[in-house]
Design an enzyme around this catalytic site. Sequence first.
Site, short mmCIF file in Angstrom:
data_model
loop_
_atom_site.label_atom_id
_atom_site.label_comp_id
_atom_site.label_asym_id
_atom_site.label_seq_id
_atom_site.Cartn_x
_atom_site.Cartn_y
_atom_site.Cartn_z
N ARG A 101 0.66 -1.56 -0.12
CA ARG A 101 0.16 -0.20 0.03
C ARG A 101 0.86 1.38 0.15
O ARG A 101 2.16 1.45 0.89
CB ARG A 101 -0.94 0.26 1.24
N THR A 105 -1.42 7.29 -1.12
CA THR A 105 -2.34 7.69 -1.74
C THR A 105 -3.16 6.31 -0.49
O THR A 105 -4.68 6.13 -1.14
CB THR A 105 -2.36 7.03 -2.55
N ASP A 197 0.83 -2.92 12.02
CA ASP A 197 1.05 -3.16 10.84
C ASP A 197 1.68 -4.49 11.40
O ASP A 197 2.29 -4.85 11.35
CB ASP A 197 2.41 -2.36 10.25
N ASP A 200 4.95 -5.45 9.77
CA ASP A 200 5.09 -5.02 10.68
C ASP A 200 6.19 -6.13 11.37
O ASP A 200 7.11 -6.34 12.48
CB ASP A 200 5.99 -3.97 11.14
C1 PRP Z 1 -1.22 -4.54 4.49
C2 PRP Z 1 -2.17 -5.88 4.75
C3 PRP Z 1 -3.21 -5.73 3.35
C4 PRP Z 1 -2.85 -4.27 3.49
C5 PRP Z 1 -4.37 -4.36 3.74
O1 PRP Z 1 -0.31 -4.61 3.60
O2 PRP Z 1 -1.35 -7.31 5.35
O3 PRP Z 1 -1.90 -6.61 2.22
O4 PRP Z 1 -2.64 -4.16 4.26
O5 PRP Z 1 -4.67 -2.54 3.73
P1 PRP Z 1 -5.66 -2.16 2.62
O6 PRP Z 1 -7.12 -2.98 2.84
O7 PRP Z 1 -6.34 -1.14 2.83
O8 PRP Z 1 -5.18 -2.42 1.21
P2 PRP Z 1 1.09 -3.59 3.71
O9 PRP Z 1 0.90 -3.23 1.89
O10 PRP Z 1 1.47 -2.87 4.55
O11 PRP Z 1 2.14 -4.43 2.90
P3 PRP Z 1 3.18 -5.66 4.11
O12 PRP Z 1 2.35 -6.33 4.25
O13 PRP Z 1 4.51 -5.79 2.49
O14 PRP Z 1 3.68 -5.07 4.55
N1 URA Z 2 -2.94 -2.35 7.02
C1 URA Z 2 -1.81 -2.53 8.39
O1 URA Z 2 -0.49 -4.02 8.91
N2 URA Z 2 -2.50 -2.39 9.29
C2 URA Z 2 -3.93 -2.14 9.40
O2 URA Z 2 -4.23 -1.82 9.67
C3 URA Z 2 -4.49 -1.58 7.46
C4 URA Z 2 -3.40 -1.91 6.83
#
Ligand code: PRP
Ligand code: URA
Length: 205
Positions: A101, A105, A197, A200
């Site tokens: 994400r 944005t 997160d 993380d």
């Molecule tokens: C997080 C999570 C989802 C996404 C959800 O991933 O694991 O994939 O955000 O958000 P959304 O519903 O608003 O699209 P992130 O983009 O943080 O990536 P990561 O798992 O690599 O940390």
């Molecule tokens: N991605 C995450 O990991 N946590 C949230 O709350 C939203 C998006």
Amino acid sequence: MFHHVDHPIIRERLTQIRSVDSETPAFRHALHDVARLMCFSVTADLETETTEVETPLKKTEGHTLSRPVVLVPILRAGVGMMQGFAEILTEASVGYIGLYRDEETHQPHAYYCKLPDHTAASDVILIDPMLATGGSAADAADELKKAGATRIRFACLIAAPEGVSAFEERHPDIPIYAAALDEKLNENAYIVPGLGDAGDRYFGT
Ligand code: PRP
Ligand code: URA
């Protein structure tokens, strides 16, 4: 269709996952447990076929899943939840969809997609702990449909109402299974109260 997967042990593990005091080992362990427990409900309506099995005493009726199962975690955090499903669905194949994400944005950006050849003929379980705006899960479902998948279900840990609405609008045919439906998104599109997160915390980054 939104399914709330509720169980006393899921609620207890989810509390550990949410807690700011849980370090990565406890977070990982609890997420694996919840996924294993959720697997039972998420797969409750998979079709089976009748087979014959021979016990040490006699032949009797048995059952086998009608179609192969493909697990598709969304990178990164989906990997953590996929582990629990794979421990139950030991014969499932695994595909990966990579999305991150954009921090400004909040739009998802695709960077990886590798799906098994038999995805179209399978029951597919798309997996990501967080359904926030819904953009990542909906884009991932688009990829699965491009690959010919027609029997898709989405399993997450925590959903925001905004994400459920957005996902259902784009994919009314895909049921959502979640262990919790939280209050809302904050100004950074994080789920409140959520868990922070997920990637993380699971990967200790
Ligand atoms: C997080 C999570 C989802 C996404 C959800 O991933 O694991 O994939 O955000 O958000 P959304 O519903 O608003 O699209 P992130 O983009 O943080 O990536 P990561 O798992 O690599 O940390
Ligand atoms: N991605 C995450 O990991 N946590 C949230 O709350 C939203 C998006």
